[in-house]
Design a protein around this motif. Sequence first.
Motif, short mmCIF file in Angstrom:
data_model
loop_
_atom_site.label_atom_id
_atom_site.label_comp_id
_atom_site.label_asym_id
_atom_site.label_seq_id
_atom_site.Cartn_x
_atom_site.Cartn_y
_atom_site.Cartn_z
N GLU A 13 7.93 7.52 13.91
CA GLU A 13 6.95 7.68 12.82
C GLU A 13 7.71 7.88 11.52
N ASN A 50 5.32 7.04 4.92
CA ASN A 50 4.38 5.90 4.78
C ASN A 50 2.92 6.34 4.84
N ARG A 72 0.69 6.82 7.19
CA ARG A 72 -0.14 5.95 8.02
C ARG A 72 -1.44 6.67 8.39
N ASP A 73 -2.58 5.98 8.26
CA ASP A 73 -3.89 6.62 8.51
C ASP A 73 -3.99 7.26 9.89
N GLU A 74 -3.55 6.53 10.93
CA GLU A 74 -3.67 7.07 12.30
C GLU A 74 -2.85 8.35 12.45
#
Lengths: 224, 224
Positions: free
Chosen positions: A32, A36, A38-40
């Motif tokens: 990960e 960034n 990331r939405d999830e």
Amino acid sequence: MWQLYQFPLCPFSRKVRLLLGEKGVGYELVRESPWNRRDEFLHLNPAGQTPVMVEDAQGSVLVDSQAICEFFEETVDKPSLINGTAVQRAEIRRLVSWFDTQFYNDVTGPLLHERMIKRLNARPATPDAKALREAMKAAIGHLDYTDYLLDHRNWIAGATFSLADLAAAAQISVVDYLGGIDWKGHEQTARWYMGLKSRPSFRPLLAERMEVIGPAPHYANVDF
Amino acid sequence: MWQLYQFPLCPFSRKVRLLLGEKGVGYELVRESPWNRRDEFLHLNPAGQTPVMVEDAQGSVLVDSQAICEFFEETVDKPSLINGTAVQRAEIRRLVSWFDTQFYNDVTGPLLHERMIKRLNARPATPDAKALREAMKAAIGHLDYTDYLLDHRNWIAGATFSLADLAAAAQISVVDYLGGIDWKGHEQTARWYMGLKSRPSFRPLLAERMEVIGPAPHYANVDF
């Protein structure tokens, strides 16, 4: 099977991995890049930070490195890494917190920002020489403190090996990877760190590389 | 008798005091201004931060608010404030850490710096309007998150009252003292906070004043 969301130079994920290694808990790494956003990943942890651990079969999500360490300390007794009397356990937690916040804020965080995050930008920026100098100066002061502790004790928090050693080694290993530690004059800490590096729990960390930046030449040597 | 080194607006000392109050542990307050970096205090805690707890008869020194809370949770069982299953306890610790670090770094820390620390200087400086605006904007975002939690749960970390409620109330009470919270649009959090303010453990905090700065007019009212 637990999954651990992390990136190779995340010191907090390293603390958790060392604890899981010492306790013999199996897990799978999930790469990960928290920068960034990331939405999830934000859905798993609104704070947007690694490490996060997920166990799909039971639907469990664990967030925050210290909450994760306390969880496995409570559910997997051996070896106990927050051990001793209540006062000794308080001393272990004091030092874990000191490495996680003070050492990270003064040394690991600034070095990661200057040497790694800036290179990951779409337009890579040059590290700020002043910020690097200050972080490396703080590293010297903080290693003077670990020298002092290890002059008076076998391990960072007292007579026994504990989570404080893992928290310290996690931060120091990232800073060492980034070339931020001048080992001269820190014999006590260097000797202790050699011992840590020889442990089976430590080996996987020494073999990993971050894609944008290679480690300092001595990084993976146990005898450095 | 335990002594607690603190100053009236230290959110981490407030978290500890609320826990001691809930558990009925007696202690004596010792006023400490950590920004003065007094030698005797640095000797107790090289990190130079409040709270620190000292028990002279046994020679015990406890440092770091979370290490202190875990100590009293281990040594005084009732009421248990890190309670439930291991996963529920991890959720309590996640939220304690979120208030102690994210909420503090984004909101409480900047407000304390601009509105209190700057006034304590030998030459008092004016608060930076931009920093204040950003902290108050962050407060709104973070209270949206507590509203969301309290929409889904009875208490901050789940079905039961826990240390997460105390950690949250400690940070929010300092920000509210400093006039940094706009309660409009945060009904869930306001209702929860009214309940917290009515607890006997909370009353001593509401009566205290910091010498350089008075509280917002509604600060001590349970029904605000």
